[in-house]
Design a protein around this motif. Sequence first.
Motif, mmCIF file in Angstrom:
data_model
loop_
_atom_site.group_PDB
_atom_site.id
_atom_site.type_symbol
_atom_site.label_atom_id
_atom_site.label_comp_id
_atom_site.label_asym_id
_atom_site.label_seq_id
_atom_site.Cartn_x
_atom_site.Cartn_y
_atom_site.Cartn_z
ATOM 1 N N LEU A 168 66.430 -89.210 24.159
ATOM 2 C CA LEU A 168 65.872 -88.273 23.193
ATOM 3 C C LEU A 168 66.114 -86.862 23.714
ATOM 4 O O LEU A 168 65.654 -86.504 24.795
ATOM 5 C CB LEU A 168 64.376 -88.526 23.009
ATOM 6 N N VAL A 169 66.853 -86.075 22.944
ATOM 7 C CA VAL A 169 67.287 -84.760 23.414
ATOM 8 C C VAL A 169 66.466 -83.633 22.787
ATOM 9 O O VAL A 169 66.161 -82.642 23.452
ATOM 10 C CB VAL A 169 68.788 -84.548 23.102
ATOM 11 N N LEU A 170 66.100 -83.767 21.508
ATOM 12 C CA LEU A 170 65.386 -82.706 20.796
ATOM 13 C C LEU A 170 64.213 -83.296 20.010
ATOM 14 O O LEU A 170 64.319 -84.397 19.445
ATOM 15 C CB LEU A 170 66.322 -81.993 19.822
ATOM 16 N N VAL A 171 63.132 -82.543 19.960
ATOM 17 C CA VAL A 171 61.968 -82.895 19.150
ATOM 18 C C VAL A 171 61.612 -81.684 18.299
ATOM 19 O O VAL A 171 61.587 -80.552 18.804
ATOM 20 C CB VAL A 171 60.765 -83.301 20.028
ATOM 21 N N SER A 172 61.329 -81.915 17.017
ATOM 22 C CA SER A 172 60.965 -80.832 16.100
ATOM 23 C C SER A 172 59.454 -80.780 15.894
ATOM 24 O O SER A 172 58.792 -81.818 15.829
ATOM 25 C CB SER A 172 61.643 -81.016 14.743
ATOM 26 N N TRP A 173 58.960 -79.555 15.771
ATOM 27 C CA TRP A 173 57.585 -79.311 15.333
ATOM 28 C C TRP A 173 57.654 -78.464 14.072
ATOM 29 O O TRP A 173 58.475 -77.540 13.974
ATOM 30 C CB TRP A 173 56.797 -78.561 16.401
ATOM 31 N N PHE A 180 58.804 -84.613 14.986
ATOM 32 C CA PHE A 180 59.869 -85.545 14.617
ATOM 33 C C PHE A 180 60.884 -85.632 15.740
ATOM 34 O O PHE A 180 61.230 -84.622 16.362
ATOM 35 C CB PHE A 180 60.559 -85.066 13.331
ATOM 36 N N ARG A 181 61.382 -86.839 15.990
ATOM 37 C CA ARG A 181 62.463 -87.039 16.970
ATOM 38 C C ARG A 181 63.774 -86.598 16.313
ATOM 39 O O ARG A 181 64.422 -87.364 15.613
ATOM 40 C CB ARG A 181 62.525 -88.506 17.380
ATOM 41 N N SER A 182 64.161 -85.367 16.551
ATOM 42 C CA SER A 182 65.226 -84.745 15.766
ATOM 43 C C SER A 182 66.593 -84.756 16.428
ATOM 44 O O SER A 182 67.576 -84.362 15.802
ATOM 45 C CB SER A 182 64.851 -83.297 15.439
ATOM 46 N N GLY A 183 66.682 -85.208 17.659
ATOM 47 C CA GLY A 183 67.978 -85.287 18.327
ATOM 48 C C GLY A 183 68.050 -86.574 19.126
ATOM 49 O O GLY A 183 67.604 -86.626 20.280
ATOM 50 N N CYS A 184 68.596 -87.629 18.532
ATOM 51 C CA CYS A 184 68.553 -88.980 19.095
ATOM 52 C C CYS A 184 69.950 -89.449 19.467
ATOM 53 O O CYS A 184 70.863 -89.414 18.632
ATOM 54 C CB CYS A 184 67.953 -89.962 18.093
ATOM 55 N N ALA A 185 70.111 -89.919 20.697
ATOM 56 C CA ALA A 185 71.404 -90.386 21.189
ATOM 57 C C ALA A 185 71.378 -91.905 21.353
ATOM 58 O O ALA A 185 70.420 -92.469 21.897
ATOM 59 C CB ALA A 185 71.723 -89.722 22.526
ATOM 60 N N TYR A 186 72.466 -92.544 20.887
ATOM 61 C CA TYR A 186 72.583 -93.996 20.941
ATOM 62 C C TYR A 186 73.984 -94.393 21.399
ATOM 63 O O TYR A 186 74.948 -93.646 21.213
ATOM 64 C CB TYR A 186 72.371 -94.615 19.554
ATOM 65 N N GLY A 187 74.090 -95.589 21.934
ATOM 66 C CA GLY A 187 75.371 -96.226 22.153
ATOM 67 C C GLY A 187 75.439 -97.499 21.335
ATOM 68 O O GLY A 187 74.465 -98.249 21.270
ATOM 69 N N ARG A 188 76.578 -97.717 20.687
ATOM 70 C CA ARG A 188 76.810 -98.942 19.936
ATOM 71 C C ARG A 188 78.231 -99.422 20.242
ATOM 72 O O ARG A 188 79.199 -98.718 19.926
ATOM 73 C CB ARG A 188 76.645 -98.731 18.427
ATOM 74 N N GLY A 189 78.346 -100.589 20.852
ATOM 75 C CA GLY A 189 79.660 -101.033 21.283
ATOM 76 C C GLY A 189 80.230 -100.037 22.280
ATOM 77 O O GLY A 189 79.566 -99.646 23.242
ATOM 78 N N HIS A 190 81.461 -99.576 22.042
ATOM 79 C CA HIS A 190 82.085 -98.562 22.892
ATOM 80 C C HIS A 190 81.837 -97.151 22.361
ATOM 81 O O HIS A 190 82.323 -96.181 22.950
ATOM 82 C CB HIS A 190 83.592 -98.806 22.979
ATOM 83 N N GLY A 191 81.120 -97.023 21.235
ATOM 84 C CA GLY A 191 80.947 -95.719 20.602
ATOM 85 C C GLY A 191 79.614 -95.076 20.916
ATOM 86 O O GLY A 191 78.627 -95.735 21.259
ATOM 87 N N LYS A 192 79.573 -93.750 20.793
ATOM 88 C CA LYS A 192 78.349 -92.971 20.950
ATOM 89 C C LYS A 192 77.960 -92.381 19.604
ATOM 90 O O LYS A 192 78.823 -91.950 18.819
ATOM 91 C CB LYS A 192 78.552 -91.844 21.959
ATOM 92 N N ILE A 193 76.654 -92.349 19.342
ATOM 93 C CA ILE A 193 76.108 -91.846 18.082
ATOM 94 C C ILE A 193 75.059 -90.793 18.402
ATOM 95 O O ILE A 193 74.240 -90.978 19.309
ATOM 96 C CB ILE A 193 75.458 -92.987 17.273
ATOM 97 N N PHE A 194 75.098 -89.687 17.641
ATOM 98 C CA PHE A 194 74.039 -88.682 17.781
ATOM 99 C C PHE A 194 73.494 -88.364 16.395
ATOM 100 O O PHE A 194 74.245 -87.984 15.498
ATOM 101 C CB PHE A 194 74.555 -87.404 18.442
ATOM 102 N N TYR A 195 72.182 -88.560 16.223
ATOM 103 C CA TYR A 195 71.518 -88.172 14.981
ATOM 104 C C TYR A 195 70.844 -86.827 15.199
ATOM 105 O O TYR A 195 70.093 -86.640 16.172
ATOM 106 C CB TYR A 195 70.470 -89.213 14.554
ATOM 107 N N PHE A 196 71.091 -85.886 14.255
ATOM 108 C CA PHE A 196 70.542 -84.533 14.358
ATOM 109 C C PHE A 196 69.901 -84.165 13.030
ATOM 110 O O PHE A 196 70.564 -84.131 12.000
ATOM 111 C CB PHE A 196 71.667 -83.559 14.722
ATOM 112 N N ARG A 197 68.605 -83.850 13.050
ATOM 113 C CA ARG A 197 67.809 -83.725 11.841
ATOM 114 C C ARG A 197 68.083 -82.531 10.926
ATOM 115 O O ARG A 197 68.127 -82.692 9.705
ATOM 116 C CB ARG A 197 66.309 -83.709 12.214
ATOM 117 N N PRO A 198 68.213 -81.286 11.413
ATOM 118 C CA PRO A 198 68.243 -80.144 10.491
ATOM 119 C C PRO A 198 69.417 -80.185 9.513
ATOM 120 O O PRO A 198 70.456 -80.775 9.790
ATOM 121 C CB PRO A 198 68.377 -78.939 11.430
ATOM 122 N N GLY A 199 69.236 -79.524 8.352
ATOM 123 C CA GLY A 199 70.372 -79.365 7.459
ATOM 124 C C GLY A 199 70.129 -79.641 6.002
ATOM 125 O O GLY A 199 71.041 -80.065 5.287
#
Length: 245
Positions: A168-173, A180-199
Amino acid sequence: MKQATPRVTIWNEYRHERSNPDVQRIYPAGIHEALREGLAPYGFGLVTATLDEPEHGLTADVLARTDVLVWWGHRAHDEVDDAIVERVQRRVLEGMGLIVLHSGHYSKIFKRLMGTSCALLWREADEKERLWVVKPSHPVAAGLPPYFELEKEEMYGEFFDVPDPDELVLVSWFEGGEVFRSGCAYGRGHGKIFYFRPGHETYPTYYNEHVLRVIANAVRWTADERGAAPRFGNVQPLEAIASKA
């Protein structure tokens, strides 16, 4: 060796900008073009794709040349062809990076990779958002201040129905009190995923220097060090076993 110039495809459904005058004023050429312009100074190879293009602009050839796919969707999640979702998922598992922005949490591809509903609490209102860096050692946080603020955004709040992030990289207030957990990092298989909330589409979020830095950092972090080619470790393809006559 990590590629010096990650090849990035920015995908946007491109609906709000053509139907909502308020959004059109903020993003006259589309969110995808604003992101391309904002990320250009970072030196990436940038192309865009939209929902209405053949195969949604995500042909096998395009994805084969993509190190990182940036995804923005909201209104048209159900219109994304399942065959394209399968194609993207396969590339992520092979090693292509994926950055999912804002309402992309409800996209078919993100829900499939997470395996959960990805539902959350939300309130569409003009609220100040403060994004706190909670893991400053993570590459996505490089060059960021301890926190930065967006004067107006849509509120996303907990509970957010996703698996616990690997990091968990970023949290929003929000000024309404939610977090809110606004910056979430994941690994799936050989790939990396980053979810970023604003926008949210009615705010000029993708012109913010800190938002663009997070996305640029996430591009570098999710880019596979071996490039866009499928990653199969050190094992070479097996030769067929010759049968005895």
